[in-house]
Design a protein around this motif. Sequence first.
Motif, PDB file in Angstrom:
ATOM      1  N   LYS A 774       0.554  -1.220  -0.025  1.00  0.00           N
ATOM      2  CA  LYS A 774      -0.087   0.145  -0.060  1.00  0.00           C
ATOM      3  C   LYS A 774       0.838   1.075   0.159  1.00  0.00           C
ATOM      4  N   ARG A 775       1.935   1.043   0.796  1.00  0.00           N
ATOM      5  CA  ARG A 775       2.835   2.431   0.923  1.00  0.00           C
ATOM      6  C   ARG A 775       3.501   2.965  -0.624  1.00  0.00           C
ATOM      7  N   LEU A 776       3.761   1.590  -1.211  1.00  0.00           N
ATOM      8  CA  LEU A 776       4.564   1.782  -2.482  1.00  0.00           C
ATOM      9  C   LEU A 776       3.515   2.172  -3.637  1.00  0.00           C
ATOM     10  N   ARG A 781       1.367   6.574  -6.721  1.00  0.00           N
ATOM     11  CA  ARG A 781       0.351   7.671  -7.009  1.00  0.00           C
ATOM     12  C   ARG A 781       0.589   9.049  -6.930  1.00  0.00           C
ATOM     13  N   ALA A 782       1.470   9.360  -5.713  1.00  0.00           N
ATOM     14  CA  ALA A 782       1.647  10.797  -5.638  1.00  0.00           C
ATOM     15  C   ALA A 782       3.076  11.142  -6.497  1.00  0.00           C
ATOM     16  N   VAL A 783       3.753  10.071  -7.408  1.00  0.00           N
ATOM     17  CA  VAL A 783       4.538  10.970  -8.156  1.00  0.00           C
ATOM     18  C   VAL A 783       4.003  10.816  -9.772  1.00  0.00           C
ATOM     19  N   GLY A 784       2.798  10.778  -9.653  1.00  0.00           N
ATOM     20  CA  GLY A 784       2.080  10.859 -10.901  1.00  0.00           C
ATOM     21  C   GLY A 784       1.492   9.694 -11.818  1.00  0.00           C
ATOM     22  N   LYS A 864      -7.605   4.311  -4.450  1.00  0.00           N
ATOM     23  CA  LYS A 864      -7.665   5.076  -3.447  1.00  0.00           C
ATOM     24  C   LYS A 864      -6.752   6.456  -3.851  1.00  0.00           C
ATOM     25  N   SER A 865      -6.730   7.539  -3.019  1.00  0.00           N
ATOM     26  CA  SER A 865      -6.085   8.827  -3.322  1.00  0.00           C
ATOM     27  C   SER A 865      -4.748   8.245  -2.618  1.00  0.00           C
ATOM     28  N   PRO A 866      -3.763   8.963  -2.881  1.00  0.00           N
ATOM     29  CA  PRO A 866      -2.298   8.719  -2.286  1.00  0.00           C
ATOM     30  C   PRO A 866      -2.342   9.047  -0.901  1.00  0.00           C
ATOM     31  N   PRO A 873      -0.531  -0.164   6.490  1.00  0.00           N
ATOM     32  CA  PRO A 873      -1.232  -1.192   6.159  1.00  0.00           C
ATOM     33  C   PRO A 873      -2.451  -1.895   7.084  1.00  0.00           C
ATOM     34  N   ASP A 874      -3.379  -2.452   6.482  1.00  0.00           N
ATOM     35  CA  ASP A 874      -4.418  -3.005   7.534  1.00  0.00           C
ATOM     36  C   ASP A 874      -3.905  -4.530   8.215  1.00  0.00           C
TER      37      ASP A 874
END
Length: 874
Positions: A774-776, A781-784, A864-866, A873-874
């Motif tokens: 999830k973090r990856l 997603r954050a870098v585009g 989901k959003s970044p 993680p869950d």
Amino acid sequence: MTESILKIAFRNFRVHIKTVIVLIVGIGVPAMLIVGGLSINDTIANWITSSFSKNFDPADAFVENRRNNIFMKIALDEQIVSSLKDFPTVEKILPVSETLGRIEFDGKTLDCLIIALRPEDLQSFLGKRVDLSEGRIIVSKTIADFLSLSRNSKITVNIGAGEEQFVVGQIGEEGFLNFRGENLHYAGTIFVHVDDLSKAMSFPTRVYLDLRGEIKEHQAIIEELRRSLNVRAVAMKADLLNSPATKALGYLTIAFSGFSILASFVLVYLFAQSFVEERTTVMATLRILGMKANHIAATLLIEGLAYLVVSGIFGGTLGVFLARYLLNRFLATTSVFSASFGPIFDDLQLYVSPMTVFLGVSAGLIVPILIFARRILQITRKSPVQMLSAFQSESHSSTFGKFGKIIGAGMCAFGIFLLFTLKSFWLFGLLSIFVGLFLVVFHPAVSLVLGIVAIVVVSYSAPSEVIGGWEILQRGAVFFVGSWLIFIYAIVLIREIFLKKLLRRSVSSFIALSYVERNLRNSFIIASMFSLIVFVMILVVTIPHNVQNFVQDRLKNGLFGYDFMVVRNPLKLIFLKSEIEVAEGLTSYSRIYVAEFENDMIAFVDESFLQNALVPFETNKRWRERLLEPGKAIVGYSQKDEASNLVGKTVTGRVKSPFRIGGARVMDFEIVDTFDMRQAMVPVKYVASINSMPKEVRVIPVLLAKIEPQKVAEAKNFYSKLFDFPIYINEELNRLFTGINMLIQTAIALLYFGLISGFSGIAFHSLRSVIVRKRLIGTLRAVGMSNRSVSMAFILENIVIASLGIVVGCFAGYLESRDISRLIFTLFGSGEFSFPLSNFLILLVAIYAVIIVVVSLPIVLTKKSPAEALRAPD
């Protein structure tokens, strides 16, 4: 502490049950298949037990002359019958005469058992009155239901000596009056007065016995009867109850399901590995806080057992439905094969005992529990620092290291031992050496060379003269493992190509293949599941396809150009020796007479056959003219090098009836030509003309003819009334192929459950990858990177893993199916291998469609959003 252990274990079970629901389906497959197979055994056992009251009572056993066979019945001495009456363990006896007969009613015919007896004997044996007298018969319920008979119905009975008219006086509802033979293999029985058939049968040819004691004691009583009276004695109920054949169907189902069960066990290992890895940090923390190793192991084991028990219960429940499906398929298949013989399993109903479900679920969980326990004990015995270091090294290591080299050296030594000590297992020895060398060197180029050498050696090595199951298994194992060795090199080569070309343009492909390489062990485990099941499915589809094509090609013009055959009922030969009548609608007929010559079959053919028969494998036609000379014959061979040594020789032997009817004669035959028995499609070794046929031998007449399809029913009805055996070859072939196709579809259905394990593994791998990364995902997603690109990376990763196993399974399955088909063709002398491409493509498309669906479902979690994705993680 016990309360804390249980609390932690069941809390974790409730929290994680949603993430492993797909695994519960896959892990429940062994329990489902075992319960399904054992339920079939339960059903047959219950059917047999219920048949004791429906079809036997009070008959427990029978005694007859040791020289009796299905066609010849010799009467028992009165002294033996008297001895049976006085035997201490015999309650009651029933002297009878038995034969096979054909009954006709309202245009329908049925073959059944005919029992002639005295009414007073039957009443004494049963302990009740019966309506049996001269001209009136008792008909068993199964026959009455099949032919729609009722009391006072008039039927025609033929036992080979001509037709007789009888009136139905009583319907035998249950017990011995509804007798279906000692093995329940007849449609039913009709009971006639002994005086009605006194001219056709000697009396008594058999004595039925009502024995004292329980069924388990009957075998000992029968053994004593055999010794004291020198007769053939059979304990019918005990033999049926203890026969291995009654359990063969269920065990065969479980055995064939072994590949699917094995695939499920691979899934269990994958789950156990993931289960331990996810809890390594928690275990290390608990150890640091002072929790004992055995308490941690107990916590994990209880949680693991909870998952396994749920999957077992789920699988056991589905196993009952699987048993119903298998039973319906079994009944449908037997109805196809026995369409001409009346009801056989008409009252077979599904029965599943609670003990079977318990045993099936328990058996399906033994191996998974051992896998879980071993993996949990391995990690909990380590110190906290070792736990974390072991997790890191296992997650990133892609080599076997020293331990792998030791295993490889041991396999090499074992393989050399097999090569020099057990010659029949030399292929296993060779395979062990090759795998051992690969583990020692562990280089892709070596893998390629070893795989190619292994496959080439097997492909060009001649099988033994008497090939058995072990040799076929060895050859298949070499093809399967050899294919993996070849594709290990192919994987490295494809990876290099992707790195240089495609990956520069596609970030999704780069991420997908990077994770495949990083999680090499789990990727290989999932791929191996698919490869094993696809390998077996290719065999199941391809081999019957080739056998059917071969038989259809051989018999496309019928049997030697004829499509209708009539075989004289051997029972009729007891009373008279006559020719088979030619029914209306038959054309271009030929007569053949079958006898036995020195334990082999010999056929005496007429001039019409020699002139008109189509023999596709003949090389010249001179043998047709030579056979017209008395004392000339042609002989079949099974090996080509035998042919040259047979021509010109004279063989001497005794010609007699196959059923020991009539006389015999010693004859000499000069061999004028040979033929390949493997291509003849009939079990005849010698062929001569009717000019050489001895008159004193009761040969079996056979009529071959051609017929128009619309006249088949009329011709078959004509010969059925004459108590002969008409066979329309095209119809029998269609019935055979229909039955085989139903068996194939059932086998494929069992293998589908192995694919369920593979799909569950892929789905679990996809779901776990999404949760763990999830973090990856948030970072990407954050870098585009778009949702679509992230989703494609996960889908491509799982498709690559599955494709690797599918490609290996297809390649190995093709090689093995071709090898087995060629072995089969060798037995018949010729044949061309063909691959069912259309069926294969349909299977492939279906597998990939399901894979795409099951790996796409967890991808919704990535959308989901970044900021949401970067949360813990869950």
